[in-house]
Write an enzyme that holds these catalytic residues in place. Sequence first.
Site, PDB file in Angstrom:
ATOM      1  N   CYS A  78       0.867  -1.170   0.000  1.00 21.66           N
ATOM      2  CA  CYS A  78       0.000   0.000   0.000  1.00 21.66           C
ATOM      3  C   CYS A  78       0.908   1.224   0.000  1.00 21.66           C
ATOM      4  O   CYS A  78       2.046   1.156  -0.475  1.00 21.66           O
ATOM      5  CB  CYS A  78      -0.935  -0.019   1.203  1.00 21.66           C
ATOM      6  SG  CYS A  78      -0.096  -0.091   2.797  1.00 21.66           S
ATOM      7  N   HIS A  86      -8.937  20.016   2.884  1.00 24.63           N
ATOM      8  CA  HIS A  86     -10.259  19.603   3.359  1.00 24.63           C
ATOM      9  C   HIS A  86     -10.675  18.366   2.571  1.00 24.63           C
ATOM     10  O   HIS A  86     -10.975  18.445   1.383  1.00 24.63           O
ATOM     11  CB  HIS A  86     -11.282  20.728   3.167  1.00 24.63           C
ATOM     12  CG  HIS A  86     -12.528  20.534   3.986  1.00 24.63           C
ATOM     13  ND1 HIS A  86     -13.491  19.612   3.666  1.00 24.63           N
ATOM     14  CD2 HIS A  86     -12.941  21.130   5.140  1.00 24.63           C
ATOM     15  CE1 HIS A  86     -14.455  19.660   4.564  1.00 24.63           C
ATOM     16  NE2 HIS A  86     -14.156  20.567   5.477  1.00 24.63           N
TER      17      HIS A  86
END
Length: 665
Positions: A26, A582
């Site tokens: 990963c 964000h």
Amino acid sequence: MDHARVARDVITYLGGTDNINAAAHCATRLRLVINDMDKVDQAALDKDPDLKGTFLAGGMFQIIVGPGDVDIVFSEMVGKGVKEVTKDEAKQEAEKGGNIFSRFIKMIADIFVPVLPALIAGGLMMAINNVLTAEGLFGDKSLIQSWTWLADYADLINMISAAPFAFLPVLIGFSATKRFGGNVYLGAAMGAAMVSTSLLSAYSMTDDAAAAKFWEYTGAEPTWHLFGLEVDKIGYQAMVIPIICVAFILSVIEKQLHKYLSGTADFLLTPLITILVTGFLTFVAVGPITRQLSIWLTNGLEWGFNTLGVLGGLLFGLLYSPIVVTGLHQSFPAVELPLITQLQTEGTGGDFIFPIASMANVAQGAVALAVFFKAKDAKLKGLAGAGGASAVFGITEPAIFGVNLRLRWPFFIGMGAAAIGSAGVALLNVRASSLGAAGFVGFVSIRTEDIVKYLLLEVIVFVIAFACALAYASTRGKASLAGDVDEAALEAEVSAAHAAPVEIPAEAATDFSVTAPIQGRALPLSEVEDQTFASGMLGPGMAIDPAGGPVVSPIDGEILVAFPTGHAYGLRSASGVELLIHVGMDTVQLEGKHFAPKVKAGDKVRRGTPLVEVDWDAVKAAGYKTVTPIVVSNATAFGGVEEAASGEVNRGDALYAVVPAPADA
């Protein structure tokens, strides 16, 4: 880092390429399926200065290498003969470990866990209905007979509580097809077909009068004539094995069709052919075979109990819970109803299956309650408490599938306790005079002369099961009570133990570049649906529509703000640029679900350091946009932003550059 050296040493410490069954990676870790863990020199791996720790989770041995470096080390290992697979394939390889029975149990648990909330709610509501309607529980009359205004409430509760079980093939069809990699909605559609109102309910298949009334009402024939066979039109309410087999067949057919069809043909023909072929196989082969197994099973149990006596009771009690797992217990009324009729008409005999089912249910409930008292994981504790309470009142599916099968040892302890109680049922000749809730409240269905013996056996079974499970949980069962492994938290813990102080290079003080923190498609802020970002109110910058993977740091610097929910981060680069990332729109409302933060306020970070791992699919499924703005929050201190990227970007690619403030500013 000498990547070639690290790859070579990792292979050596793992016992050579022959000991590595499969390998994937990963953003930060090598994920390895190992053949023999005894050959792994974990101490040597943990001492390697270029590795940040190791741990075992999900059946895979995982080595933390770090962002950027893990890709190169992995490539070096593949070049030396290690078998490369995807993360999903590695997971599948890891799941192949263990014997066939263990893999089957895990598969069943994987299918049922998502369905458990519905089963728990249904089971507890059935228990409430049983209390309201049972005669003899609070005197000669039931509560609804004493207070008639309760009758409609009880009727509504009964209707809602029965739904998850009557329509279980729909729920399992969805979940099982997802587990097997097929289209979940096709699986649900096949489940719905198996409980269609055009079919005689499985609950009525042993009741000739009810069956005749149904076919008279519908005006249809009770059989189909298909491929030279006469196929009964009978549903599969509350049955498990048939729909699991159907979901597997459906998934295989669908995946094969996807390989050979494409475009419009795939879109139109794949679901049509899949449902058509699976439908015929379901009603012509899978269903009839399963139903015949049920008939053989009930006949065999009746013969065994009547012939073997106490030994027959012990064996039946031992096997009852595994039979519930398969759903074949739905055929038992075919044996129970004639026995009850014989008792009512001739005054002899009675139903022996009901008290044995009660012993098994109470045993499975008791071990689940023991898990409730010992579990550390909040989710496991909640499942064990609700499932255990439901089981002792007669509905065991939540306890069996949600807790006992997942941990395995409680299930086996419950089987043993049930066997002891069932041997007592045979020894004392405890019989039921009617059907009811097979649990503690089931005494109202027992022959009057057997009620005391029944309740005594129930208490004995509960005490044995609870005490043995509690003792095992306190010793050998401790590890399994921790719940599901949180790999992100485990990685953070291991990494922290190996972490060295992060040093920001001196040249970072003059670096005003911002790199892509996520892989995906770069787009201008004007395309962000949230007007606060689109208008530039929070600062200039760009946004990325994520393709997957973690969110990493786009600068060398420091974490100023890291929200506990994992959805937003404030960073300051060594050159003074302050950024706000964000993750998605309105995702604060998820309250941290699907986010695994990797950093906290005050941490020093290098470019590529993971900030948070996000389950993007789950966020989308929850109804939230995943487009992620990366804006300069102190832009007034600089000379603006120069866009540098458009279209597809990888993590670490140049996204934009902040223009330094003019010298005379």
